[in-house]
Write a protein that holds these residues in place. Structure first.
Motif, PDB file in Angstrom:
ATOM      1  N   PRO A 264       0.818  -1.224   0.000  1.00 23.82           N
ATOM      2  CA  PRO A 264       0.000   0.000   0.000  1.00 23.82           C
ATOM      3  C   PRO A 264       0.850   1.271   0.000  1.00 23.82           C
ATOM      4  CG  PRO A 264       0.007  -1.004   2.188  1.00 23.82           C
ATOM      5  CD  PRO A 264       0.743  -1.949   1.280  1.00 23.82           C
ATOM      6  N   ILE A 265       0.253   2.349  -0.464  1.00 24.11           N
ATOM      7  CA  ILE A 265       0.861   3.680  -0.358  1.00 24.11           C
ATOM      8  C   ILE A 265       0.654   4.148   1.077  1.00 24.11           C
ATOM      9  CG2 ILE A 265       0.856   6.025  -1.352  1.00 24.11           C
ATOM     10  CD1 ILE A 265       1.082   3.827  -3.487  1.00 24.11           C
ATOM     11  N   ARG A 266       1.664   4.779   1.675  1.00 20.47           N
ATOM     12  CA  ARG A 266       1.512   5.291   3.051  1.00 20.47           C
ATOM     13  C   ARG A 266       1.487   6.811   3.012  1.00 20.47           C
ATOM     14  NH1 ARG A 266       5.783   3.576   6.688  1.00 20.47           N
ATOM     15  NH2 ARG A 266       4.220   3.653   8.319  1.00 20.47           N
ATOM     16  N   ILE A 267       0.475   7.377   3.643  1.00 19.45           N
ATOM     17  CA  ILE A 267       0.346   8.839   3.674  1.00 19.45           C
ATOM     18  C   ILE A 267       0.364   9.260   5.141  1.00 19.45           C
ATOM     19  CG2 ILE A 267      -1.143  10.792   3.056  1.00 19.45           C
ATOM     20  CD1 ILE A 267      -2.316   8.410   1.025  1.00 19.45           C
ATOM     21  N   ILE A 268       1.357  10.077   5.495  1.00 17.10           N
ATOM     22  CA  ILE A 268       1.528  10.473   6.898  1.00 17.10           C
ATOM     23  C   ILE A 268       1.334  11.975   7.009  1.00 17.10           C
ATOM     24  CG2 ILE A 268       3.154  10.530   8.832  1.00 17.10           C
ATOM     25  CD1 ILE A 268       4.529   8.105   7.188  1.00 17.10           C
ATOM     26  N   VAL A 269       0.468  12.411   7.923  1.00 20.20           N
ATOM     27  CA  VAL A 269       0.225  13.842   8.129  1.00 20.20           C
ATOM     28  C   VAL A 269       0.789  14.223   9.493  1.00 20.20           C
ATOM     29  CG1 VAL A 269      -1.515  15.657   8.325  1.00 20.20           C
ATOM     30  CG2 VAL A 269      -1.883  13.747   6.740  1.00 20.20           C
ATOM     31  N   ALA A 270       1.738  15.158   9.507  1.00 23.50           N
ATOM     32  CA  ALA A 270       2.366  15.583  10.761  1.00 23.50           C
ATOM     33  C   ALA A 270       2.130  17.066  10.956  1.00 23.50           C
ATOM     34  CB  ALA A 270       3.864  15.298  10.714  1.00 23.50           C
ATOM     35  N   ASP A 271       1.781  17.471  12.192  1.00 25.73           N
ATOM     36  CA  ASP A 271       1.603  18.904  12.424  1.00 25.73           C
ATOM     37  C   ASP A 271       2.741  19.429  13.299  1.00 25.73           C
ATOM     38  OD1 ASP A 271       0.222  17.220  14.279  1.00 25.73           O
ATOM     39  OD2 ASP A 271      -0.579  19.004  15.254  1.00 25.73           O
ATOM     40  N   GLY A 272       3.565  20.261  12.709  1.00 29.71           N
ATOM     41  CA  GLY A 272       4.637  20.911  13.457  1.00 29.71           C
ATOM     42  C   GLY A 272       4.202  22.318  13.822  1.00 29.71           C
ATOM     43  N   LEU A 273       5.102  23.059  14.462  1.00 36.33           N
ATOM     44  CA  LEU A 273       4.757  24.430  14.851  1.00 36.33           C
ATOM     45  C   LEU A 273       4.701  25.336  13.640  1.00 36.33           C
ATOM     46  CD1 LEU A 273       6.874  24.764  18.111  1.00 36.33           C
ATOM     47  CD2 LEU A 273       4.385  24.563  17.906  1.00 36.33           C
ATOM     48  N   GLU A 274       5.657  25.158  12.711  1.00 34.45           N
ATOM     49  CA  GLU A 274       5.695  26.028  11.526  1.00 34.45           C
ATOM     50  C   GLU A 274       4.952  25.420  10.346  1.00 34.45           C
ATOM     51  OE1 GLU A 274       9.586  27.259  10.232  1.00 34.45           O
ATOM     52  OE2 GLU A 274      10.162  27.829  12.268  1.00 34.45           O
ATOM     53  N   ASP A 275       5.146  24.126  10.152  1.00 37.50           N
ATOM     54  CA  ASP A 275       4.614  23.470   8.958  1.00 37.50           C
ATOM     55  C   ASP A 275       3.705  22.311   9.311  1.00 37.50           C
ATOM     56  OD1 ASP A 275       6.022  25.061   7.253  1.00 37.50           O
ATOM     57  OD2 ASP A 275       7.522  23.563   6.668  1.00 37.50           O
ATOM     58  N   VAL A 276       2.742  22.096   8.432  1.00 35.08           N
ATOM     59  CA  VAL A 276       2.055  20.811   8.393  1.00 35.08           C
ATOM     60  C   VAL A 276       2.722  20.071   7.235  1.00 35.08           C
ATOM     61  CG1 VAL A 276      -0.124  19.649   7.920  1.00 35.08           C
ATOM     62  CG2 VAL A 276      -0.096  21.780   9.234  1.00 35.08           C
ATOM     63  N   THR A 277       3.210  18.855   7.486  1.00 31.73           N
ATOM     64  CA  THR A 277       3.889  18.121   6.419  1.00 31.73           C
ATOM     65  C   THR A 277       3.119  16.847   6.104  1.00 31.73           C
ATOM     66  OG1 THR A 277       6.006  18.990   7.184  1.00 31.73           O
ATOM     67  CG2 THR A 277       6.086  17.143   5.647  1.00 31.73           C
ATOM     68  N   ILE A 278       2.948  16.602   4.808  1.00 34.84           N
ATOM     69  CA  ILE A 278       2.281  15.377   4.370  1.00 34.84           C
ATOM     70  C   ILE A 278       3.296  14.583   3.559  1.00 34.84           C
ATOM     71  CG2 ILE A 278       0.411  14.430   2.955  1.00 34.84           C
ATOM     72  CD1 ILE A 278      -1.195  16.959   3.633  1.00 34.84           C
ATOM     73  N   LYS A 279       3.554  13.368   4.010  1.00 35.96           N
ATOM     74  CA  LYS A 279       4.526  12.532   3.304  1.00 35.96           C
ATOM     75  C   LYS A 279       3.780  11.407   2.592  1.00 35.96           C
ATOM     76  CE  LYS A 279       7.998   9.178   4.641  1.00 35.96           C
ATOM     77  NZ  LYS A 279       8.875   8.747   5.721  1.00 35.96           N
ATOM     78  N   VAL A 280       4.076  11.231   1.314  1.00 40.29           N
ATOM     79  CA  VAL A 280       3.460  10.153   0.531  1.00 40.29           C
ATOM     80  C   VAL A 280       4.581   9.187   0.143  1.00 40.29           C
ATOM     81  CG1 VAL A 280       2.190   9.578  -1.576  1.00 40.29           C
ATOM     82  CG2 VAL A 280       1.663  11.704  -0.352  1.00 40.29           C
ATOM     83  N   SER A 281       4.512   7.952   0.661  1.00 45.57           N
ATOM     84  CA  SER A 281       5.581   6.978   0.433  1.00 45.57           C
ATOM     85  C   SER A 281       5.059   5.802  -0.369  1.00 45.57           C
ATOM     86  CB  SER A 281       6.094   6.409   1.760  1.00 45.57           C
ATOM     87  OG  SER A 281       6.675   7.421   2.521  1.00 45.57           O
TER      88      SER A 281
END
Length: 368
Positions: A264-281
């Motif tokens: 499967p494709i893995r999609i990770i959503v992380a919320d930092g102080l400056e950025d929200v980052t979405i990683k698609v692996s």
């Protein structure tokens, strides 16, 4: 149909005026400003907004019209590019011939006009893609596409400007919506859940993959669905859709004739102080390092070219594969509000895409 020269279609005074407006300074706005200003769409605020657009839009449009006239390698003469140039000049003329906005009824008329301008420019991206195809057909195949740097830089500026113009028009028009969705100020959702938008975009991408291949890998999303921040959901949808679609395609093609189950494709959503980052692996085999510089250029695509089959341009913008535009344009959308997009690849294994979205909402539009 032979495209007419500029002087045959447009008056000399209009062309001079375009030159004059194209030299004026553009004024950028931030996501936060759009949000604060739009939170009270009173008649007075809408009037101020319309007066701002009445002056700002002709400057932005004139700059692009001038650039469309002076592109390298004869790109300006290609019929599709001439058509785009004419749309820009028509829109400039519409804006400049609109009288000063002094009353609410002026503002309403102006809103209808800019709505029509936005529709006129709906197909700019495929039309420019067609112009590039027309150019590519005549070019020496030995030309290295990275050498066409000038064209890439022009297209980055051109599309970034287009994102801004459409955002400003769309935002103003949407403020007139009598029943806005909850938490929405124009295009901006003040409580957008990135996990929810990523899920919708991934479902959408999976449907496209199923349609094209008959099967599609699964995807898993990790992150807190109740976490929200202010952003433009349609922009995020477009970016995640593009990244997930590329990953699904890579995995599908790698495992098509294998008896192994596609990972499967893995999609990770992380919320930092400056950025929200979405990683698609994905584990789709990755991209060779020599190919990485090409993925953000506009003249490169691994998919078959949809424009070669004389398809109706407007009929299916859903596939998007083949224009070679998804990644560079997604990166511009990310950068428009101060974010970015990075692709890291392990050849022989897979690819990770990192989509950074700025949480601060303070960054000014990058004005080309």
């Amino acid at each position: 149909m032979a495209a007419k020269k500029l002087s045959e279609t447009f008056s000399k005074t209009l062309i001079e005026e375009v030159g004059r407006w194209g030299c004026m300074k553009q004024t950028g706005v931030s996501l936060r400003y759009m949000m604060e200003f739009g939170s009270k769409p009173t008649d007075k605020n809408l009037l101020i907004s319309a007066q701002f657009l009445h002056k700002e839009l002709p400057i932005r449009i004139a700059r692009r019209a001038i650039e469309l006239e002076t592109l390298p390698y004869g790109l300006s003469e290609k019929p599709a590019v001439l058509k785009v140039r004419d749309w820009y000049l028509d829109s400039f003329r519409d804006l400049r011939s609109f009288p000063d906005i002094r009353s609410t009824s002026d503002e309403r008329d102006f809103t209808q006009m800019i709505k029509a301008i936005k529709v006129r420019h709906n197909n700019v991206v495929p039309m420019m893609a067609l112009g590039l195809q027309q150019l590519k057909k005549e070019m020496d195949p030995k030309i290295v596409y990275e050498d066409l740097d000038e064209i890439h830089q022009f297209l980055d500026r051109f599309y970034m400007s287009r994102i801004g113009i459409r955002m400003l028009i769309g935002q103003h028009v949407e403020l007139h919506n009598p029943n806005p969705p909850p938490h929405c100020i124009g295009y901006i959702d003040t409580k957008m859940s990135p996990v929810q938008v990523a899920r919708n975009a991934s479902e959408h991408a999976r449907c496209v993959c199923l349609r094209e291949y008959g099967s599609a890998p699964d995807f898993n999303i990790y992150g807190d669905p109740s976490f929200t921040f202010p952003y433009v959901p349609s922009h995020l949808h477009l970016m995640v859709f593009e990244l997930v679609k590329n990953s699904l395609r890579a995995v599908e093609e790698r495992y098509m004739d294998s008896d192994k189950v596609a990972p499967p494709i893995r999609i990770i959503v992380a919320d930092g102080l400056e950025d929200v980052t979405i990683k698609v692996s994905d584990e789709g085999g990755g991209i060779p390092r020599s190919g990485l510089p090409k993925i953000f250029t506009y003249l490169y695509s691994t998919a078959r070219n949809p424009l070669d089959e004389n398809t109706d341009l407007a009929a299916d913008m859903g596939t998007m594969a083949g224009y070679g535009y998804g990644l560079p344009i997604s990166r511009l959308y990310a950068r428009y509000f101060g974010g970015d997009l990075q692709i890291i690849s392990m050849e022989g294994y897979g690819t990770d895409a990192y989509l950074h979205l700025s949480r601060l909402g303070d960054s000014q539009e990058p004005l080309p």
